[in-house]
Write a protein that holds these residues in place. Structure first.
Motif, mmCIF file in Angstrom:
data_model
loop_
_atom_site.group_PDB
_atom_site.id
_atom_site.type_symbol
_atom_site.label_atom_id
_atom_site.label_comp_id
_atom_site.label_asym_id
_atom_site.label_seq_id
_atom_site.Cartn_x
_atom_site.Cartn_y
_atom_site.Cartn_z
ATOM 1 N N MET A 1 0.950 -1.386 0.040
ATOM 2 C CA MET A 1 -0.011 -0.145 0.039
ATOM 3 C C MET A 1 0.705 1.013 0.045
ATOM 4 N N SER A 2 2.047 1.466 0.305
ATOM 5 C CA SER A 2 2.407 2.023 1.498
ATOM 6 C C SER A 2 3.440 2.508 -0.456
ATOM 7 N N LEU A 3 4.091 1.770 -0.830
ATOM 8 C CA LEU A 3 5.051 2.036 -1.848
ATOM 9 C C LEU A 3 3.869 2.115 -3.107
ATOM 10 N N GLU A 4 2.627 1.269 -3.882
ATOM 11 C CA GLU A 4 1.866 1.806 -4.462
ATOM 12 C C GLU A 4 1.354 3.468 -4.182
ATOM 13 N N LEU B 1 -3.269 5.290 4.004
ATOM 14 C CA LEU B 1 -2.691 5.557 5.207
ATOM 15 C C LEU B 1 -2.282 6.664 6.371
ATOM 16 N N ASP B 2 -2.074 8.540 6.050
ATOM 17 C CA ASP B 2 -2.267 9.348 6.368
ATOM 18 C C ASP B 2 -3.964 9.426 7.349
ATOM 19 N N ARG B 3 -4.633 8.653 6.035
ATOM 20 C CA ARG B 3 -6.207 8.933 6.846
ATOM 21 C C ARG B 3 -5.947 8.195 8.034
ATOM 22 N N MET B 4 -5.615 7.027 7.872
ATOM 23 C CA MET B 4 -4.919 6.074 9.149
ATOM 24 C C MET B 4 -4.311 6.300 9.937
ATOM 25 N N ARG B 5 -3.646 6.977 9.811
ATOM 26 C CA ARG B 5 -2.167 7.892 11.447
ATOM 27 C C ARG B 5 -3.163 8.586 11.879
ATOM 28 N N ARG B 6 -3.930 9.764 10.981
ATOM 29 C CA ARG B 6 -4.902 10.689 11.641
ATOM 30 C C ARG B 6 -5.626 10.358 12.933
ATOM 31 N N ARG B 7 -6.281 9.097 11.788
ATOM 32 C CA ARG B 7 -7.903 8.514 12.880
ATOM 33 C C ARG B 7 -7.144 7.851 14.456
ATOM 34 N N GLY B 8 -6.298 7.634 13.689
ATOM 35 C CA GLY B 8 -5.441 6.608 15.007
ATOM 36 C C GLY B 8 -5.517 7.959 15.884
ATOM 37 N N ARG B 9 -4.027 9.220 16.128
ATOM 38 C CA ARG B 9 -4.238 10.045 16.693
ATOM 39 C C ARG B 9 -5.535 9.864 17.426
ATOM 40 N N GLU B 10 -6.552 9.841 16.535
ATOM 41 C CA GLU B 10 -7.772 10.478 17.091
ATOM 42 C C GLU B 10 -8.875 9.927 18.112
ATOM 43 N N HIS B 11 -8.792 8.887 17.606
ATOM 44 C CA HIS B 11 -9.091 7.529 18.527
ATOM 45 C C HIS B 11 -8.629 7.210 19.877
ATOM 46 N N VAL B 12 -7.761 7.483 19.849
ATOM 47 C CA VAL B 12 -6.524 7.315 21.281
ATOM 48 C C VAL B 12 -6.911 8.240 21.875
ATOM 49 N N ILE B 13 -6.764 9.729 21.995
ATOM 50 C CA ILE B 13 -7.235 10.800 22.518
ATOM 51 C C ILE B 13 -8.479 10.704 23.087
ATOM 52 N N LYS B 14 -9.697 10.311 22.442
ATOM 53 C CA LYS B 14 -10.823 10.038 22.314
ATOM 54 C C LYS B 14 -10.999 8.742 23.413
#
Ligand code: NHF
Length: 480
Positions: free
Chosen positions: A426-429, A435-448
């Motif tokens: 996914m990263s190479l393609e 992936l950026d959206r996953m990164r952003r959601r990850g932080r939001e998910h933890v904070i919440k």
């Protein structure tokens, strides 16, 4: 409410995740309640400790009887971020190793068991106050909780951060005149099961994730179903924050390139693992096997990924795993680096802030902090579908729109290897958008959802007898 907590680990004394959990919980509770912590001094007072906000001062002296020996105890008081910490100092409780050697550790546990009610007695006399609850963290403190409950009628909350199934010889208890604790129901031969005893004698039993509670339901928790629940840990997202990175202003890929360069590797897709190199819980052998499988071409469609794959391991532990890591490093010097050390929180943060993916291949994990720290830092976690990892990561295939990482079956190197290849592809393609959206959601998910204020709120409900419990007739115990 005056909350007392008993523990063998509290920062700056740290062996594992227990220290982080108890310290952060105490801080969060102290925003609305009074909190005191009881801990053996573990030799801490011999050093100048900077992490306390006050200088340790002597609170009281008293003596305890251990068998036919009288042992003097001095208690020091110190403040750390709003939490009042009582450190128990004696010849035995000052031994600098927390859990080793076994004899010393058992002796420490016995001294602590006697010293905690001793101190509560003195606090009562000096200050005319008494804790409303005693919160026991892991089995080492169970006996102390049980005596405090018995002598002072203080409710005893028992949190299992990790089931250890520890047993102690009944003769040892008799010898140190703790035979009042010997309950024949928890005898296995002449060994005494402390966690079962704790489960029986406590008022509430908790553990740190819903999945772990279910995984160990039949083996342990169901015996205490009427008083058992779970409280998720949190994470310190203010510390695990990409804004504090050395090169916070650079794009993530640039940071990765710099970090790989520092480690003598060319740029590539970076997988990262941090923590204890251990087989039983952390599954590092599974991770090494998965890496080897990819590098040996045993995973379909991995040709391109193989060239680009970089793996950094950060941590120390089992000799066997350290040797294995070194062997693979020699075999694949362009792809792998193992840093057999603990580099401290700030440096670890730099790795999370540069790596593409974080691997958490645990065989079991009551809660687990690494996946949360990774998500806070935009490093996508690929973890085993167990315990707290299962509760905290939203999997790409299960929740495509909300996903924050990947979950794979535990103890299965082939599945882990396939997930690594899939994510690297996914990263190479250049699906970086996703992936950026996953990164952003990850932080939001933890904070919440996984912050310590939320955990503290839930524990206060437990202390007040107001938390939902897990009973067989409710298929899902909601956290509130
Ligand atoms: O996060 C703190 C920690 C957990 O999974 C971890 C463990 C020990 O094994 O609750 O305790």
């Amino acid at each position: 409410m005056l909350i007392s907590m008993a523990t063998f680990e509290h920062l700056p004394v740290r062996v594992g995740g227990l220290a982080e959990a108890v310290t952060s919980l105490g801080e969060a509770l102290s925003k609305s309640e009074e909190v005191m912590v009881f801990m053996p001094a573990h030799g801490l007072l011999r050093e100048e400790e900077e992490s306390f906000s006050s200088k340790p001062e002597k609170y009281c002296d008293f003596r305890i009887m251990v068998g036919d020996r009288i042992s003097p105890v001095t208690v020091y008081q110190v403040w750390r971020k709003g939490v009042r910490i009582f450190l128990f100092s004696s010849e035995v409780m000052d031994h600098p190793q927390v859990y080793q050697p076994r004899d010393m550790f058992v002796a420490k546990m016995v001294h602590f068991t006697k010293a905690v009610p001793g101190l509560i007695n003195i606090i009562l006399k000096k200050e005319n106050i008494k804790p409303d609850v005693i919160h026991i963290n892991d089995w080492h403190c169970v006996f102390a909780g049980s005596l405090v409950k018995k002598y002072f009628k203080i409710p005893f909350i028992f949190t299992i951060h990790r089931l250890c199934r520890e047993r102690i010889s009944v003769h040892e208890l008799n010898e140190v005149n703790l035979s009042e604790l010997v309950d024949p129901r928890y005898l296995e031969g002449d060994m005494f099961n402390i966690e079962k005893f704790g489960g029986h004698h406590c008022d509430h039993l908790t553990t740190v994730s819903y999945s772990y509670l279910n995984e160990e339901w039949r083996t342990f928790f169901s015996t205490f179903e009427g008083k058992t629940t779970y409280v998720w840990n949190g994470t310190d997202y203010t510390f695990w924050n990409p804004d504090f990175l050395k090169h916070a202003q650079l794009p993530r890929k640039e940071r990765r390139k710099l970090l790989l360069e520092e480690n003598g590797l060319e740029d590539g897709i970076l997988f990262f693992n941090v923590g204890r190199l251990d087989v039983e819980q952390k599954g590092i052998d599974i991770l090494l096997k998965a890496f080897e499988m990819i590098m040996n071409g045993e995973v379909p469609g991995s040709e391109r990924v193989r060239k680009e794959l970089r793996l950094i391991l950060l941590g120390s532990g089992d000799q066997y795993l350290e040797n294995e890591a070194r062997r693979l490093e020699r075999q694949f010097p362009y792809n792998m680096k193992s840093i057999i050390a603990y580099l401290g929180r700030e440096t670890t943060r730099e790795y999370y802030g540069a790596a593409d993916f974080c691997l958490i291949p645990s065989n079991f994990e009551p809660f687990g902090l690494v996946q949360l720290e990774a998500m806070c830092m935009g490093c996508i976690p690929i973890g085993s579908r167990v315990g707290g990892i299962n509760d905290t990561i939203l999997d790409l295939h299960d929740f495509p729109e909300e996903s924050t990482g990947r979950l794979v079956p535990p103890r299965n190197p082939a599945s882990l290897a396939r997930a690594m290849v899939e994510m690297a592809q996914m990263s190479l393609e250049d699906q970086e958008g996703q992936l950026d959206r996953m990164r952003r959601r990850g932080r939001e998910h933890v904070i919440k959802n996984f912050n310590w204020d939320k955990a503290a709120e839930r524990y206060i409900r437990v202390y007040k007898n107001m938390a939902t419990i897990k009973l067989p007739f409710v298929s899902y115990a909601e956290p509130y």
